[in-house]
Write a protein that holds these residues in place. Structure first.
Motif, mmCIF file in Angstrom:
data_model
loop_
_atom_site.group_PDB
_atom_site.id
_atom_site.type_symbol
_atom_site.label_atom_id
_atom_site.label_comp_id
_atom_site.label_asym_id
_atom_site.label_seq_id
_atom_site.Cartn_x
_atom_site.Cartn_y
_atom_site.Cartn_z
ATOM 1 N N HIS A 1 14.038 -21.624 -6.640
ATOM 2 C CA HIS A 1 13.523 -22.374 -7.822
ATOM 3 C C HIS A 1 14.380 -22.417 -8.835
ATOM 4 C CE1 HIS A 1 9.777 -20.924 -5.694
ATOM 5 N NE2 HIS A 1 8.974 -21.843 -6.459
ATOM 6 N N CYS B 1 0.603 -21.625 -8.114
ATOM 7 C CA CYS B 1 1.645 -22.197 -7.231
ATOM 8 C C CYS B 1 1.484 -23.624 -6.829
ATOM 9 C CB CYS B 1 1.996 -21.360 -6.145
ATOM 10 S SG CYS B 1 1.819 -19.273 -6.325
ATOM 11 N N CYS C 1 1.864 -26.549 -9.526
ATOM 12 C CA CYS C 1 3.402 -27.093 -9.607
ATOM 13 C C CYS C 1 3.568 -27.786 -8.453
ATOM 14 C CB CYS C 1 3.980 -25.891 -9.921
ATOM 15 S SG CYS C 1 5.905 -26.514 -10.618
ATOM 16 N N HIS C 2 3.622 -26.944 -7.422
ATOM 17 C CA HIS C 2 4.024 -27.830 -6.191
ATOM 18 C C HIS C 2 3.323 -29.115 -5.917
ATOM 19 C CE1 HIS C 2 5.742 -24.010 -3.942
ATOM 20 N NE2 HIS C 2 6.224 -24.084 -4.955
HETATM 21 C C1 HEC Z 1 6.875 -24.725 -12.267
HETATM 22 C C2 HEC Z 1 6.844 -25.279 -10.720
HETATM 23 C C3 HEC Z 1 6.838 -24.271 -9.697
HETATM 24 C C4 HEC Z 1 5.934 -23.041 -9.527
HETATM 25 C C5 HEC Z 1 4.867 -22.380 -10.814
HETATM 26 C C6 HEC Z 1 6.092 -22.520 -8.374
HETATM 27 N N1 HEC Z 1 6.968 -23.332 -7.661
HETATM 28 FE FE1 HEC Z 1 7.724 -22.968 -5.380
HETATM 29 N N2 HEC Z 1 8.784 -24.439 -5.695
HETATM 30 C C7 HEC Z 1 9.053 -25.316 -6.938
HETATM 31 C C8 HEC Z 1 9.892 -26.301 -6.541
HETATM 32 C C9 HEC Z 1 10.176 -27.551 -7.225
HETATM 33 C C10 HEC Z 1 10.554 -26.132 -5.154
HETATM 34 C C11 HEC Z 1 11.240 -26.994 -4.395
HETATM 35 C C12 HEC Z 1 12.783 -26.159 -4.329
HETATM 36 C C13 HEC Z 1 13.704 -26.926 -3.384
HETATM 37 O O1 HEC Z 1 13.344 -28.210 -2.954
HETATM 38 O O2 HEC Z 1 14.553 -26.438 -3.021
HETATM 39 C C14 HEC Z 1 9.528 -24.975 -4.600
HETATM 40 C C15 HEC Z 1 9.860 -24.489 -3.446
HETATM 41 C C16 HEC Z 1 9.012 -23.198 -2.999
HETATM 42 C C17 HEC Z 1 9.259 -22.688 -1.759
HETATM 43 C C18 HEC Z 1 10.322 -23.340 -0.670
HETATM 44 C C19 HEC Z 1 11.456 -22.496 -0.613
HETATM 45 C C20 HEC Z 1 12.289 -23.192 0.604
HETATM 46 O O3 HEC Z 1 13.044 -21.939 1.133
HETATM 47 O O4 HEC Z 1 12.288 -23.952 0.822
HETATM 48 C C21 HEC Z 1 8.544 -21.535 -1.742
HETATM 49 C C22 HEC Z 1 8.472 -20.668 -0.621
HETATM 50 C C23 HEC Z 1 7.709 -21.416 -2.889
HETATM 51 N N3 HEC Z 1 8.146 -22.467 -3.808
HETATM 52 C C24 HEC Z 1 6.817 -20.548 -3.242
HETATM 53 C C25 HEC Z 1 6.383 -20.319 -4.313
HETATM 54 C C26 HEC Z 1 5.172 -19.427 -4.949
HETATM 55 C C27 HEC Z 1 4.727 -18.405 -3.826
HETATM 56 C C28 HEC Z 1 4.692 -19.758 -6.105
HETATM 57 C C29 HEC Z 1 3.855 -18.929 -6.948
HETATM 58 C C30 HEC Z 1 3.722 -17.579 -7.142
HETATM 59 C C31 HEC Z 1 5.530 -20.953 -6.544
HETATM 60 N N4 HEC Z 1 6.294 -21.309 -5.610
HETATM 61 C C32 HEC Z 1 5.214 -21.403 -7.707
HETATM 62 C C33 HEC Z 1 8.330 -25.363 -7.831
HETATM 63 C C34 HEC Z 1 7.511 -24.252 -8.422
#
Ligand code: HEC
Ligand code: HEC
Ligand code: HEC
Ligand code: HEC
Ligand code: HEC
Length: 201
Positions: free
Chosen positions: A132, A163, A166-167
């Protein structure tokens, strides 16, 4: 012998009834989770054993978050700094404070300060900080204005909906189940993964 007689004492009709009750109770429990999907620890701000202030350190004294949370760019966990990090300054700074004397006592006796954990996802969720942070997301987008917090408090809900919002821009559990359709609707595609095994493995 005793097993068969025990069974016949129960009567032949009860097995299915028990199974049905279990099914109904499960459905009810899932219904509750569905209706109240936002139950969370948002706003949780426990007292800490030493009143460490982010406002004073990260705010007024402008110490970089990564100076103390050193692993946040390289690993899954941001990590809480060890006492060595505090001692870089507090072997000389503010020695007249009872809190610093307490800190130094811990350090000299080799007893780590038992900080109370604030943010905690269930064990079945995988959240990698490094991925992140590498995408340029600021700490504040998930933790709020830490620089102005005397005492850390949980800013976001940290539930699945948060989560996914945002995703992908998904807000309700119903929409989560229809995630395939949502992916097609979003012209830019998701910014983070939506498949269950990304976060649950
Ligand atoms: C504010 C925005 C945001 C929030 C809130 C968020 N994420 Fe993400 N997440 C992202 C983005 C942008 C990516 C893409 C990262 C990349 O492409 O390397 C990502 C990627 C990931 C990945 C993939 C990583 C990988 O190895 O490819 C995981 C697992 C993940 N998030 C879990 C979570 C979880 C669980 C939560 C909640 C507890 C969460 N995220 C909350 C923005 C967010
Ligand atoms: C001088 C060291 C130091 C600096 C600088 C610092 N922190 Fe911390 N941080 C700590 C300590 C010690 C704790 C554990 C005690 C507490 O929760 O107050 C902590 C706790 C936290 C927690 C809560 C951890 C949990 O239990 O869930 C978050 C989130 C956090 N810091 C974010 C930040 C952010 C964001 C910044 C930069 C704006 C920052 N910190 C700067 C030392 C530091
Ligand atoms: C995309 C959202 C997101 C961003 C960005 C983010 N965090 Fe976190 N942070 C979380 C979540 C979720 C948890 C709870 C993790 C868990 O329980 O496994 C957490 C937990 C923590 C903790 C305590 C537990 C641990 O992992 O050691 C600290 C300290 C922390 N974050 C500091 C930071 C700092 C400093 C930054 C910026 C450099 C940052 N976080 C950026 C979501 C985020
Ligand atoms: C880069 C230097 C630096 C680091 C590292 C640092 N501090 Fe501090 N700390 C300060 C300064 C500067 C003050 C403010 C002193 C003053 O008020 O004159 C302060 C004040 C404090 C106070 C308030 C004392 C009082 O009674 O007013 C506490 C408690 C404290 N720090 C705990 C910690 C802990 C715990 C750590 C390690 C997680 C830590 N500090 C790491 C520089 C630092
Ligand atoms: C971006 C990360 C992420 C993705 C993708 C994700 N989940 Fe979750 N899930 C979480 C988090 C965080 C929780 C923590 C519990 C909460 O919501 O408070 C959770 C909790 C759950 C729970 C427990 C619910 C409860 O209230 O106890 C179930 C079941 C679940 N997820 C199933 C799924 C399924 C099925 C998918 C795929 C359609 C999925 N998850 C995709 C992050 C994710």
């Amino acid at each position: 012998m005793s097993i068969t007689s025990g069974h016949s004492n129960q009567g032949p009709g009860k097995g299915p009834i028990i199974a049905l009750s279990v099914l109904l109770l499960t459905a009810l429990a899932l219904g509750v989770v569905y209706v109240f999907p936002t139950v969370s620890n948002q706003g949780y701000a426990p007292d800490q054993p030493i009143p460490f202030s982010h406002k004073l350190h990260a705010g007024a004294n402008k110490i970089d978050c990564k100076y103390c949370h050193a692993a946040v760019e390289t690993s899954r966990h941001a990590t809480i700094p060890s006492m060595n990090v505090c001692m870089n300054c507090h072997s000389v700074v503010k020695l007249d404070s009872p809190h610093i004397q307490n800190l130094r006592k811990h350090f000299q006796e080799g007893k780590p300060v038992e900080w109370v954990r604030v943010h905690e996802l269930p064990d079945y969720v995988y959240f990698p900080h490094n991925r992140h942070v590498a995408k340029g997301l600021a700490c504040e987008s998930c933790h709020g204005e830490v620089k102005s917090m005397d005492k850390i408090s949980q800013f976001a809900k940290l539930n699945m909906g948060w989560c996914l919002k945002c995703h992908e821009g998904v807000t309700t559990p119903k929409a989560v189940l229809a995630r395939v359709r949502i992916e097609q609707k979003n012209p830019h595609g998701p910014i983070g993964p939506l498949h269950c095994t990304a976060c649950h493995n």
